[in-house]
Design a protein around this motif. Structure first.
Motif, PDB file in Angstrom:
ATOM      1  N   ASN A 194     -24.065   9.410  25.511  1.00  0.00           N
ATOM      2  CA  ASN A 194     -23.098   8.351  25.805  1.00  0.00           C
ATOM      3  C   ASN A 194     -21.761   8.923  26.270  1.00  0.00           C
ATOM      4  OD1 ASN A 194     -24.576   5.998  25.367  1.00  0.00           O
ATOM      5  ND2 ASN A 194     -24.233   6.055  23.159  1.00  0.00           N
ATOM      6  N   ILE A 195     -21.403  10.095  25.733  1.00  0.00           N
ATOM      7  CA  ILE A 195     -20.158  10.733  26.158  1.00  0.00           C
ATOM      8  C   ILE A 195     -20.248  11.133  27.631  1.00  0.00           C
ATOM      9  CG2 ILE A 195     -18.624  12.703  25.800  1.00  0.00           C
ATOM     10  CD1 ILE A 195     -19.472  12.708  22.848  1.00  0.00           C
ATOM     11  N   GLY A 196     -21.378  11.727  28.011  1.00  0.00           N
ATOM     12  CA  GLY A 196     -21.572  12.121  29.403  1.00  0.00           C
ATOM     13  C   GLY A 196     -21.609  10.929  30.339  1.00  0.00           C
ATOM     14  N   SER A 197     -22.310   9.867  29.922  1.00  0.00           N
ATOM     15  CA  SER A 197     -22.395   8.663  30.752  1.00  0.00           C
ATOM     16  C   SER A 197     -21.033   7.992  30.896  1.00  0.00           C
ATOM     17  CB  SER A 197     -23.401   7.680  30.138  1.00  0.00           C
ATOM     18  OG  SER A 197     -24.705   8.216  30.152  1.00  0.00           O
ATOM     19  N   ALA A 198     -20.229   8.030  29.820  1.00  0.00           N
ATOM     20  CA  ALA A 198     -18.882   7.455  29.879  1.00  0.00           C
ATOM     21  C   ALA A 198     -18.013   8.248  30.860  1.00  0.00           C
ATOM     22  CB  ALA A 198     -18.246   7.456  28.488  1.00  0.00           C
ATOM     23  N   ALA A 199     -18.137   9.576  30.831  1.00  0.00           N
ATOM     24  CA  ALA A 199     -17.373  10.414  31.770  1.00  0.00           C
ATOM     25  C   ALA A 199     -17.747  10.081  33.209  1.00  0.00           C
ATOM     26  CB  ALA A 199     -17.634  11.892  31.474  1.00  0.00           C
ATOM     27  N   ARG A 200     -19.022   9.876  33.443  1.00  0.00           N
ATOM     28  CA  ARG A 200     -19.493   9.515  34.801  1.00  0.00           C
ATOM     29  C   ARG A 200     -18.939   8.155  35.225  1.00  0.00           C
ATOM     30  NH1 ARG A 200     -25.862   9.403  36.721  1.00  0.00           N
ATOM     31  NH2 ARG A 200     -25.471   8.873  38.920  1.00  0.00           N
ATOM     32  N   ALA A 201     -18.965   7.199  34.297  1.00  0.00           N
ATOM     33  CA  ALA A 201     -18.426   5.866  34.589  1.00  0.00           C
ATOM     34  C   ALA A 201     -16.943   5.940  34.915  1.00  0.00           C
ATOM     35  CB  ALA A 201     -18.670   4.946  33.390  1.00  0.00           C
ATOM     36  N   MET A 202     -16.214   6.759  34.166  1.00  0.00           N
ATOM     37  CA  MET A 202     -14.780   6.906  34.398  1.00  0.00           C
ATOM     38  C   MET A 202     -14.497   7.463  35.793  1.00  0.00           C
ATOM     39  SD  MET A 202     -13.570   8.520  30.743  1.00  0.00           S
ATOM     40  CE  MET A 202     -11.945   8.988  31.395  1.00  0.00           C
ATOM     41  N   LYS A 203     -15.157   8.570  36.125  1.00  0.00           N
ATOM     42  CA  LYS A 203     -14.875   9.212  37.413  1.00  0.00           C
ATOM     43  C   LYS A 203     -15.249   8.301  38.579  1.00  0.00           C
ATOM     44  CE  LYS A 203     -15.146  13.536  39.921  1.00  0.00           C
ATOM     45  NZ  LYS A 203     -15.504  14.972  39.858  1.00  0.00           N
ATOM     46  N   THR A 204     -16.318   7.533  38.419  1.00  0.00           N
ATOM     47  CA  THR A 204     -16.719   6.595  39.462  1.00  0.00           C
ATOM     48  C   THR A 204     -15.607   5.601  39.769  1.00  0.00           C
ATOM     49  OG1 THR A 204     -19.040   6.760  38.778  1.00  0.00           O
ATOM     50  CG2 THR A 204     -18.447   4.842  40.092  1.00  0.00           C
ATOM     51  N   MET A 205     -14.830   5.242  38.752  1.00  0.00           N
ATOM     52  CA  MET A 205     -13.753   4.270  38.923  1.00  0.00           C
ATOM     53  C   MET A 205     -12.378   4.926  39.062  1.00  0.00           C
ATOM     54  SD  MET A 205     -15.288   1.499  39.181  1.00  0.00           S
ATOM     55  CE  MET A 205     -17.046   1.148  39.064  1.00  0.00           C
ATOM     56  N   GLY A 206     -12.350   6.245  39.224  1.00  0.00           N
ATOM     57  CA  GLY A 206     -11.092   6.937  39.501  1.00  0.00           C
ATOM     58  C   GLY A 206     -10.299   7.366  38.283  1.00  0.00           C
ATOM     59  N   VAL A 209     -12.498  11.085  19.650  1.00  0.00           N
ATOM     60  CA  VAL A 209     -12.001  11.088  18.279  1.00  0.00           C
ATOM     61  C   VAL A 209     -13.151  11.420  17.335  1.00  0.00           C
ATOM     62  CG1 VAL A 209     -10.971   9.709  16.426  1.00  0.00           C
ATOM     63  CG2 VAL A 209     -10.199   9.403  18.790  1.00  0.00           C
ATOM     64  N   ASP A 210     -13.085  12.590  16.722  1.00  0.00           N
ATOM     65  CA  ASP A 210     -14.044  13.011  15.699  1.00  0.00           C
ATOM     66  C   ASP A 210     -15.491  12.692  16.092  1.00  0.00           C
ATOM     67  OD1 ASP A 210     -14.901  14.048  13.258  1.00  0.00           O
ATOM     68  OD2 ASP A 210     -14.722  12.124  12.228  1.00  0.00           O
ATOM     69  N   PRO A 211     -15.969  13.200  17.226  1.00  0.00           N
ATOM     70  CA  PRO A 211     -17.362  12.926  17.618  1.00  0.00           C
ATOM     71  C   PRO A 211     -18.334  13.535  16.616  1.00  0.00           C
ATOM     72  CG  PRO A 211     -16.425  14.652  18.993  1.00  0.00           C
ATOM     73  CD  PRO A 211     -15.291  14.113  18.160  1.00  0.00           C
ATOM     74  N   ILE A 212     -19.453  12.861  16.389  1.00  0.00           N
ATOM     75  CA  ILE A 212     -20.460  13.380  15.454  1.00  0.00           C
ATOM     76  C   ILE A 212     -20.941  14.754  15.921  1.00  0.00           C
ATOM     77  CG2 ILE A 212     -22.724  12.987  14.420  1.00  0.00           C
ATOM     78  CD1 ILE A 212     -20.574  11.030  13.475  1.00  0.00           C
ATOM     79  N   THR A 213     -21.164  14.876  17.228  1.00  0.00           N
ATOM     80  CA  THR A 213     -21.545  16.147  17.836  1.00  0.00           C
ATOM     81  C   THR A 213     -20.702  16.361  19.083  1.00  0.00           C
ATOM     82  OG1 THR A 213     -23.830  15.835  17.084  1.00  0.00           O
ATOM     83  CG2 THR A 213     -23.472  17.509  18.772  1.00  0.00           C
ATOM     84  N   ALA A 214     -20.209  17.561  19.269  1.00  0.00           N
ATOM     85  CA  ALA A 214     -19.400  17.859  20.457  1.00  0.00           C
ATOM     86  C   ALA A 214     -20.263  17.741  21.710  1.00  0.00           C
ATOM     87  CB  ALA A 214     -18.818  19.260  20.340  1.00  0.00           C
ATOM     88  N   PRO A 215     -19.654  17.496  22.861  1.00  0.00           N
ATOM     89  CA  PRO A 215     -20.423  17.419  24.106  1.00  0.00           C
ATOM     90  C   PRO A 215     -21.341  18.628  24.280  1.00  0.00           C
ATOM     91  CG  PRO A 215     -18.162  16.740  24.495  1.00  0.00           C
ATOM     92  CD  PRO A 215     -18.209  17.244  23.081  1.00  0.00           C
ATOM     93  N   ASP A 216     -22.575  18.360  24.719  1.00  0.00           N
ATOM     94  CA  ASP A 216     -23.567  19.425  24.851  1.00  0.00           C
ATOM     95  C   ASP A 216     -24.269  19.317  26.203  1.00  0.00           C
ATOM     96  OD1 ASP A 216     -25.113  17.170  24.527  1.00  0.00           O
ATOM     97  OD2 ASP A 216     -25.837  17.692  22.532  1.00  0.00           O
TER      98      ASP A 216
END
Length: 252
Positions: free
Chosen positions: A31-43, A50-57
């Motif tokens: 979900n973190i990766g997909s959120a990053a993709r969604a963000m960049k798509t919209m500029g 905040v305190d992710p259960i697991t860091a981005p992998d």
């Protein structure tokens, strides 16, 4: 003409850079990766975790696709308060009604408000946990709440889909602004507001208006009142001055 166009483009770019997406206690790295993709798509590019259960992998990177730069630059912090302390506008996502209603925005209103106030400095859009959203305490840090209208019989929206939906509304608000009139008001940062609430609670306890260890819902309702009024920085300074005068009188 070219200089004016360059300045306008610079303002537009800075505006998008000032919009922060905050993900709280995310459990699924995809979900973190997909959120990053969604963000960049919209500029958008400013991502706080905040305190992710697991860091981005690796799974995050795979789903981020071409937005690896957004993921790589994501900042990891311990609390929502830390993530938004330098923001003058904070909007929290909430999929359900709360015991104490808070000022609400529609997704379209949220997009426009974020764009307008990002001219002055950082603003934040906060998304909660996949299973139970934001806590009441976290929501009370927000000036407004936003809810994505969905089918009441099945309103389960994936976190990344929610990020995509609201980032789209921000993009639409951005594109709708042919000109960007300067926002005259200067609102206090979240950190300043939190110091005000601490001061207010102490003064109310010292005067006996509330019991120090049992403030009840009084402080929550006062937070809602202040968020609804949205005092400017100069107005908040007046309120702090009033509290200081009361403190001084109580000490004499």
């Amino acid at each position: 003409m070219r200089i004016m166009r360059y300045e306008i483009n610079l303002i537009r770019l800075t505006m998008l850079e000032n919009i922060r997406i905050v993900l709280v206690n995310t459990s699924h790295t995809g979900n973190i990766g997909s959120a990053a993709r969604a963000m960049k798509t919209m500029g958008l590019s400013d991502l706080y975790l905040v305190d992710p259960i697991t860091a981005p992998d690796g799974k995050s990177s795979a789903l981020a696709a071409g937005a690896g730069d957004v993921l790589a630059n994501a900042k990891i912090v311990d609390s929502v308060a830390e993530a938004v302390k330098d923001c003058s506008l904070i909007v929290g996502t909430s999929a359900r009604s709360r015991t104490l209603p808070w000022p609400m925005l529609t997704p379209r209103e949220c997009g426009l408000q974020m764009i307008q106030e990002a001219q002055k400095g950082p603003v934040a859009l906060v998304f909660g946990r996949e299973n139970n959203g934001l806590t009441n305490e976290e929501l009370q840090l927000c000036h407004f709440h936003v809810c994505i209208p969905a089918n009441p019989e099945y309103s389960s929206l994936n976190l990344a889909a929610a990020v995509q939906t609201l980032c789209y509304e921000i993009r639409m608000g951005f594109l709708a602004q042919e000109t960007f009139p300067e926002v005259a008001q200067e609102y206090p940062l979240s950190d300043d507001l939190e110091r005000f609430y601490v001061h207010l609670e102490k003064t109310l306890a010292d005067t006996g208006f509330i019991v120090k260890n049992h403030p009840g819902v009084v402080m929550t309702k006062l937070r809602r009142l202040v968020n609804r009024a949205r005092p400017e920085s100069s107005e908040l300074n007046i309120l702090r001055g009033i509290l200081s005068a009361i403190d001084k009188k109580n000490q004499s």
